[in-house]
Design an enzyme around this catalytic site. Sequence first.
Site, mmCIF file in Angstrom:
data_model
loop_
_atom_site.group_PDB
_atom_site.id
_atom_site.type_symbol
_atom_site.label_atom_id
_atom_site.label_comp_id
_atom_site.label_asym_id
_atom_site.label_seq_id
_atom_site.Cartn_x
_atom_site.Cartn_y
_atom_site.Cartn_z
ATOM 1 C CB ALA A 152 2.236 -9.614 8.291
ATOM 2 C CE1 TYR A 153 -1.653 -15.215 4.566
ATOM 3 C CE2 TYR A 153 -1.949 -14.241 6.783
ATOM 4 C CZ TYR A 153 -1.909 -15.532 6.059
ATOM 5 O OH TYR A 153 -2.054 -16.554 6.181
#
Length: 151
Positions: free
Chosen positions: A26-27
């Site tokens: 996840a960014y």
Amino acid sequence: MTEIERKFRVRDVPHPLGDGTRLRQAYLAVDGDIEVRVRDRGGTLVLGVKGGRGLERSEVEVEIDAATFDELWGLATVRRIDKTRYRLPTGGHTAELDVYSGALKGLIVAELEFTSREEAKAFNPPPWFGDELTDDPRWANAALATDGPPE
């Protein structure tokens, strides 16, 4: 740490893949050439920062505990990737073949890391690798997580 890597879109995998490792990432932030992400690599949890684009980038990863991972994962509600990574010997190197699922289902890419720019440039990819994506920022994982695959 500097990472020297080439990336290719794979359209047809020439043989069975065997066992792979599930990766979820996840960014948390993407700002130009800098991205901050959390990754679950088969139970190994890391916070990572990447800088730069193309063939040579900087990358720093630090292991984190499950509670920290879960809290950070929750902050990145839409910029997520789920894939299975397979490691395949390819032309004297090891290709990391990523088979995406979820919103990116059907996408398969191969990445190879090298010890020098010269070694990377000398690598002759097998025909099944398909188009090279190394210098196209639209195919970076952060862009895929944010925008999906280019048309």
